[in-house]
Write an enzyme that holds these catalytic residues in place. Structure first.
Site, short mmCIF file in Angstrom:
data_model
loop_
_atom_site.label_atom_id
_atom_site.label_comp_id
_atom_site.label_asym_id
_atom_site.label_seq_id
_atom_site.Cartn_x
_atom_site.Cartn_y
_atom_site.Cartn_z
N GLY A 183 0.79 -1.23 0.00
CA GLY A 183 0.00 0.00 0.00
C GLY A 183 0.82 1.27 0.00
N LYS A 195 -6.09 -8.86 -7.62
CA LYS A 195 -7.23 -9.64 -8.10
C LYS A 195 -7.86 -8.93 -9.29
CE LYS A 195 -6.89 -12.61 -4.82
NZ LYS A 195 -6.54 -14.00 -5.09
N HIS A 199 0.66 0.85 -13.15
CA HIS A 199 1.45 -0.30 -13.61
C HIS A 199 2.91 0.16 -13.67
CE1 HIS A 199 2.07 -4.10 -15.69
NE2 HIS A 199 2.92 -3.45 -16.48
#
Ligand code: GRF
Length: 207
Positions: A16, A95, A113
């Site tokens: 995180g 996920k 990304h």
């Protein structure tokens, strides 16, 4: 144009640190936003700890809490709806989001990304694999991409990119750290530019 404070819901699986960088930008006044929820498939994640420390409501939602994938998608969507999230911020979420969520928040789900998409994206391209592939391809540069999430891995509209050099003697870990430092700048800045209207998602956030 007066913009409303953006309500951000985070989905994070691991550390995180990107979520934290966004929270820090809010606190320092660089970003006009409010974190309304942290959702994680991992109740022991760094993201869960950060949510507790920041007093952001945390929701553990996973195949453990909801074995039926449609029930899980519905539970995630319920949190996003109940907290009146404007944007869904994927920050190391491992996920695949159910189409129900993507459709309900079309053009409002963002991901980061750690490579210059459309290169080095797609199935299996996550974490250190990305940086290994960049080095194996002999690239001269890399850097993070912020993009919209659609039904295909890493293929949604690109909103922002930053470039870093690939240096002689780089290892995947060194490159990952150099890219991550830029992630921590670009993600908050992209959200800020959505808030000001500089980046147009075709969606009006004003009340
Ligand atoms: C980052 O490298 C991001 O690009 C990728 O997952 C990593 C998340 O790191 N999607 P963190 O959980 O934000 O620290």
């Amino acid at each position: 144009m007066m913009m409303r404070t953006l309500r951000l819901a985070f989905l994070a699986s691991h550390g995180g640190s990107n979520m934290q960088a966004i929270i820090d930008s809010i606190r320092s006044g660089l970003l006009d936003a409010v974190p309304v929820a942290v959702i994680s498939n991992n109740s022991g994640s760094g993201a869960a700890e950060r949510a507790a420390r920041e007093s952001i409501p945390f929701h553990h939602l996973s195949s453990a809490t909801h074995p039926d994938p449609k029930a899980l998608a519905r539970a995630i969507l319920d949190v996003l709806t109940e907290t009146r999230a404007d944007l869904v911020i994927l920050a190391g979420y491992m996920k695949k989001l159910d189409p129900l969520v993507i459709n309900s928040f079309r053009n409002r789900v963002l991901n980061i990304h750690p490579a210059l998409l459309p290169k080095f994206g797609g199935e299996g391209m996550y974490g250190i694999n990305v940086h290994k592939a960049v080095l194996a391809a002999g690239e001269q540069e890399s850097g993070p991409t912020v993009h919209l999430v659609d039904e295909h891995f890493d293929r949604g509209r690109i909103l922002a990119q930053r470039r870093v050099p690939v240096l002689p003697g780089d290892t995947p870990e060194l490159l990952a750290a150099r890219v991550l430092a830029e992630e921590h700048i670009i993600y908050a800045d992209t959200i800020r530019r959505i808030g000001t209207g500089e980046i147009d998602l075709g969606f009006h956030f004003a009340d």
